[in-house]
Write a protein that holds these residues in place. Structure first.
Motif, mmCIF file in Angstrom:
data_model
loop_
_atom_site.group_PDB
_atom_site.id
_atom_site.type_symbol
_atom_site.label_atom_id
_atom_site.label_comp_id
_atom_site.label_asym_id
_atom_site.label_seq_id
_atom_site.Cartn_x
_atom_site.Cartn_y
_atom_site.Cartn_z
ATOM 1 N N PRO A 67 2.756 4.207 1.362
ATOM 2 C CA PRO A 67 3.212 4.502 2.719
ATOM 3 C C PRO A 67 2.678 5.820 3.286
ATOM 4 O O PRO A 67 2.708 6.023 4.488
ATOM 5 C CB PRO A 67 4.738 4.544 2.587
ATOM 6 C CG PRO A 67 5.004 4.785 1.157
ATOM 7 C CD PRO A 67 3.845 4.222 0.395
ATOM 8 N N VAL A 86 0.861 -1.189 0.000
ATOM 9 C CA VAL A 86 0.000 0.000 0.000
ATOM 10 C C VAL A 86 0.894 1.235 0.000
ATOM 11 O O VAL A 86 2.078 1.159 0.302
ATOM 12 C CB VAL A 86 -0.953 0.037 1.215
ATOM 13 C CG1 VAL A 86 -1.933 -1.116 1.176
ATOM 14 C CG2 VAL A 86 -0.186 0.058 2.517
ATOM 15 N N CYS A 144 -0.684 7.320 2.439
ATOM 16 C CA CYS A 144 -2.119 7.278 2.735
ATOM 17 C C CYS A 144 -2.661 5.883 3.023
ATOM 18 O O CYS A 144 -3.831 5.740 3.355
ATOM 19 C CB CYS A 144 -2.914 7.911 1.589
ATOM 20 S SG CYS A 144 -2.974 6.889 0.095
ATOM 21 N N LYS A 145 -1.823 4.873 2.850
ATOM 22 C CA LYS A 145 -2.201 3.460 3.059
ATOM 23 C C LYS A 145 -3.231 2.976 2.030
ATOM 24 O O LYS A 145 -3.905 1.994 2.232
ATOM 25 C CB LYS A 145 -2.734 3.206 4.473
ATOM 26 C CG LYS A 145 -1.847 3.716 5.584
ATOM 27 C CD LYS A 145 -0.479 3.092 5.561
ATOM 28 C CE LYS A 145 0.317 3.530 6.771
ATOM 29 N NZ LYS A 145 1.561 4.156 6.479
#
Length: 61
Positions: free
Chosen positions: A12, A10, A14-15
């Motif tokens: 790093p 994902v 905003c995921k």
């Protein structure tokens, strides 16, 4: 890149999910407008080293 690795990676920042752009050897986060490079099949997931995408590249309206 390993498809299983792509499933779990994902952004790093905003995921959020990443789009794999094979031709450019990048993983792209559209909401953050960042492109993370892939070097020797290893994604460089550092926000400081990510390339900022233009509005056109990110697919913004």
């Amino acid at each position: 890149m390993d498809p299983k690795l792509l499933e779990i990676l994902v952004c790093p920042v905003c995921k959020g999910p990443l789009e794999h752009r094979r031709a450019e050897q990048e993983l792209v986060c559209r909401p953050c407008r960042l492109a993370y490079s892939i070097k020797d099949d290893i994604p460089v997931m550092l926000a400081d080293e990510a390339r900022t995408l233009s509005a056109d590249e990110a697919g913004a309206p």
